[in-house]
Design a protein around this motif. Structure first.
Motif, mmCIF file in Angstrom:
data_model
loop_
_atom_site.group_PDB
_atom_site.id
_atom_site.type_symbol
_atom_site.label_atom_id
_atom_site.label_comp_id
_atom_site.label_asym_id
_atom_site.label_seq_id
_atom_site.Cartn_x
_atom_site.Cartn_y
_atom_site.Cartn_z
ATOM 1 N N TYR A 90 5.425 7.750 -5.142
ATOM 2 C CA TYR A 90 5.940 8.621 -6.203
ATOM 3 C C TYR A 90 7.147 8.006 -6.896
ATOM 4 C CZ TYR A 90 7.473 12.806 -8.645
ATOM 5 O OH TYR A 90 7.851 13.691 -9.621
ATOM 6 N N PHE A 91 7.827 7.114 -6.197
ATOM 7 C CA PHE A 91 9.064 6.557 -6.750
ATOM 8 C C PHE A 91 8.949 5.123 -7.233
ATOM 9 C CE2 PHE A 91 10.079 9.306 -3.084
ATOM 10 C CZ PHE A 91 10.454 10.413 -3.812
ATOM 11 N N VAL A 92 8.106 4.367 -6.553
ATOM 12 C CA VAL A 92 8.064 2.939 -6.852
ATOM 13 C C VAL A 92 6.634 2.427 -6.951
ATOM 14 C CG1 VAL A 92 10.272 2.197 -5.963
ATOM 15 C CG2 VAL A 92 8.371 2.604 -4.386
ATOM 16 N N ASP A 93 6.507 1.173 -7.293
ATOM 17 C CA ASP A 93 5.199 0.573 -7.459
ATOM 18 C C ASP A 93 5.366 -0.936 -7.486
ATOM 19 O OD1 ASP A 93 2.593 0.120 -7.907
ATOM 20 O OD2 ASP A 93 2.494 1.046 -9.874
ATOM 21 N N ALA A 94 5.476 -1.527 -6.312
ATOM 22 C CA ALA A 94 5.731 -2.959 -6.227
ATOM 23 C C ALA A 94 4.439 -3.732 -5.986
ATOM 24 C CB ALA A 94 6.731 -3.245 -5.112
ATOM 25 N N CYS B 153 9.489 20.583 -7.999
ATOM 26 C CA CYS B 153 9.577 20.095 -9.382
ATOM 27 C C CYS B 153 8.189 19.911 -9.985
ATOM 28 C CB CYS B 153 10.343 18.771 -9.434
ATOM 29 S SG CYS B 153 12.088 18.926 -9.040
ATOM 30 N N LEU B 154 7.301 19.400 -9.164
ATOM 31 C CA LEU B 154 5.921 19.203 -9.608
ATOM 32 C C LEU B 154 5.275 20.538 -9.981
ATOM 33 C CD1 LEU B 154 5.215 16.308 -9.665
ATOM 34 C CD2 LEU B 154 4.622 16.423 -7.234
ATOM 35 N N LYS C 67 0.824 -1.207 0.000
ATOM 36 C CA LYS C 67 0.000 0.000 0.000
ATOM 37 C C LYS C 67 0.861 1.261 0.000
ATOM 38 C CE LYS C 67 -4.373 0.902 1.338
ATOM 39 N NZ LYS C 67 -5.352 1.426 2.306
ATOM 40 N N LEU C 68 1.883 1.247 0.840
ATOM 41 C CA LEU C 68 2.778 2.396 0.922
ATOM 42 C C LEU C 68 3.483 2.642 -0.410
ATOM 43 C CD1 LEU C 68 4.243 1.709 4.443
ATOM 44 C CD2 LEU C 68 3.022 3.786 3.783
ATOM 45 N N SER C 69 3.777 1.560 -1.116
ATOM 46 C CA SER C 69 4.524 1.714 -2.362
ATOM 47 C C SER C 69 3.640 2.062 -3.554
ATOM 48 C CB SER C 69 5.334 0.456 -2.665
ATOM 49 O OG SER C 69 4.505 -0.543 -3.207
ATOM 50 N N THR C 70 2.341 1.832 -3.424
ATOM 51 C CA THR C 70 1.468 2.155 -4.560
ATOM 52 C C THR C 70 0.566 3.354 -4.301
ATOM 53 O OG1 THR C 70 -0.182 0.553 -3.803
ATOM 54 C CG2 THR C 70 1.372 -0.198 -5.451
ATOM 55 N N GLU C 71 0.273 3.617 -3.019
ATOM 56 C CA GLU C 71 -0.628 4.737 -2.729
ATOM 57 C C GLU C 71 -0.039 5.718 -1.730
ATOM 58 O OE1 GLU C 71 -4.413 3.096 -1.366
ATOM 59 O OE2 GLU C 71 -3.938 1.304 -2.532
ATOM 60 N N GLN D 220 -2.957 16.135 -8.168
ATOM 61 C CA GLN D 220 -3.229 15.156 -7.115
ATOM 62 C C GLN D 220 -1.944 14.714 -6.439
ATOM 63 O OE1 GLN D 220 -5.503 11.753 -8.472
ATOM 64 N NE2 GLN D 220 -7.204 13.076 -9.081
ATOM 65 N N THR D 221 -0.928 14.491 -7.249
ATOM 66 C CA THR D 221 0.349 14.055 -6.692
ATOM 67 C C THR D 221 0.912 15.123 -5.765
ATOM 68 O OG1 THR D 221 0.781 12.842 -8.745
ATOM 69 C CG2 THR D 221 2.639 13.164 -7.268
ATOM 70 N N ARG D 222 0.829 16.382 -6.204
ATOM 71 C CA ARG D 222 1.361 17.455 -5.361
ATOM 72 C C ARG D 222 0.591 17.554 -4.054
ATOM 73 N NH1 ARG D 222 0.640 23.386 -6.664
ATOM 74 N NH2 ARG D 222 -1.340 22.558 -5.899
ATOM 75 N N THR D 223 -0.720 17.425 -4.148
ATOM 76 C CA THR D 223 -1.551 17.440 -2.940
ATOM 77 C C THR D 223 -1.129 16.310 -2.005
ATOM 78 O OG1 THR D 223 -3.388 18.278 -4.244
ATOM 79 C CG2 THR D 223 -3.921 17.353 -2.089
ATOM 80 N N MET D 224 -0.921 15.129 -2.571
ATOM 81 C CA MET D 224 -0.499 13.982 -1.767
ATOM 82 C C MET D 224 0.837 14.259 -1.087
ATOM 83 S SD MET D 224 0.406 10.146 -3.055
ATOM 84 C CE MET D 224 2.059 10.626 -3.584
ATOM 85 N N ILE D 225 1.780 14.777 -1.871
ATOM 86 C CA ILE D 225 3.114 15.089 -1.336
ATOM 87 C C ILE D 225 3.006 16.104 -0.192
ATOM 88 C CG2 ILE D 225 5.339 16.180 -1.884
ATOM 89 C CD1 ILE D 225 5.266 13.590 -3.288
ATOM 90 N N ASP D 226 2.197 17.132 -0.405
ATOM 91 C CA ASP D 226 2.052 18.167 0.617
ATOM 92 C C ASP D 226 1.386 17.607 1.883
ATOM 93 O OD1 ASP D 226 3.276 19.894 -1.101
ATOM 94 O OD2 ASP D 226 1.448 20.922 -1.739
ATOM 95 N N ASP D 227 0.396 16.729 1.708
ATOM 96 C CA ASP D 227 -0.240 16.076 2.853
ATOM 97 C C ASP D 227 0.766 15.225 3.616
ATOM 98 O OD1 ASP D 227 -2.587 17.232 2.095
ATOM 99 O OD2 ASP D 227 -3.532 15.393 1.360
#
Lengths: 184, 184
Positions: free
Chosen positions: B32-36, B154-155, B23-27, B125-132
């Motif tokens: 942002y870096f990986v997807d296992a 960068c985003l 979950k941590l790696s996909t959501e 959405q990604t930026r919002t996630m990163i900021d959260d």
DNA sequence: TCGCACATGTAACGTGTTACATGATTAG
DNA sequence: CTAATCATGTAACACGTTACATGTGCGA
């Protein structure tokens, strides 16, 4: 993007040998996105030929292996373009630098500083390459330029952040480890 | 970064089950870096346990499969940190969007516009996630914040470019194809 | 003369994904 | 009642890399 698609994309506006395709994907115009090796390119090209998406012209050379130049066919063009209509995946980013940075507080300052410097150097080289390519491809469709400009812009922002905030990461690194390392 | 390293990185400051790691790696924080996927995480965790880099506590639950919580060991910590000293690879970026944009002149305007919109939405959405996440991890080492801030920056540049130059790409798309599509 | 650029190709290997098998609980 | 979430695991498959095999010509 798989290797077959990469080959079609490159062959879309220029004929090339497998060797040249590999060069383009590792050093040239496409190297920013992909990095394919011989072991995948040659089989892919053979398969594309079987499927009638590319044609091949052999140029025999004494002593040397025959030079096999591939050209895309109408079918190949159509199929490639059609593939662009299919839903696309979001960008995939893998960054070992980010992983390192995340744990910089456990690492010696010297290492972190070196990594930052190397990254900045590489970013700069990449931007130079992109800008050179923009010139080189000035006769190509404007969409090509658009992609280069977009990439260049992102690269600039990235470099700019490192320039202004790189030291900050350095200062968060593990000074004691650094001192221990220096003492050894 | 292989899956084993990913597991160690996540377990470095929190215990977790295989399910949670995925979950941590996909959501979550690492998405942002990986997807296992499960198929690689579970075997990796077993191997790490065999090698003594992690320990496992089974929590039996009636009816459900046992919950297996993994913790990193001192050896695991040391080995992970050591792995960060090894030479790192440059960032790998795979962008199907860029490939599409490169050939936008052959594609209908409607498609290009949709792709641009989707990308902008996803970036946002990604930026919002990163900021959260930055908020959520405010108790974690400052290096974690640094990575989030860098990524966020960068985003922002990326989004900004699309906002100002997105229409430009749209206007380079194949208007006739668009009309043909509309007529169908 | 040593190594690099050119040029193609295969086989072994590594790594990860997809799909399947299994099954309870809970929210809509 | 249906879908999603929790939870683990395996086997088949896809895809790509690394290393090897082979050989010429050219520049430092």
């Amino acid at each position: 993007m798989n290797v077959s698609t990469l080959c079609l994309a490159i062959l879309f506006d220029q004929d090339a040998t497998g060797y040249e395709i590999r060069k383009l994907s590792t050093e040239g115009a496409y190297s920013y996105f992909v990095d394919a090796s011989f072991g995948s390119i040659y089989p892919a090209l053979n398969k594309l030929k079987q499927d009638g998406l590319v044609t091949m012209q052999i140029e025999h050379q004494e002593g040397k292996p025959a030079r096999k130049t591939y050209s895309i066919t109408q079918t190949g063009r159509r199929q490639f373009l059609e593939s662009l209509f299919e839903p696309i995946k979001h960008d995939v980013i893998k960054s070992e630098f980010m992983l390192m940075a995340r744990f910089a507080n456990y690492l010696p300052k010297a290492l972190v500083a070196k990594r930052l410097k190397d990254r900045q150097e590489h970013l700069k080289q990449t931007r130079t390459m992109i800008d050179d390519l923009r010139e080189e491809f000035s006769d190509k469709p404007e969409t090509v330029q658009w992609v280069f400009d977009y990439t260049s812009s992102c690269l600039n922002a990235n470099m700019s952040y490192l320039k202004t905030h790189g030291d900050q990461l350095c200062n968060l690194s593990d000074i004691e480890t650094a001192e221990r390392d220096a003492a050894e």
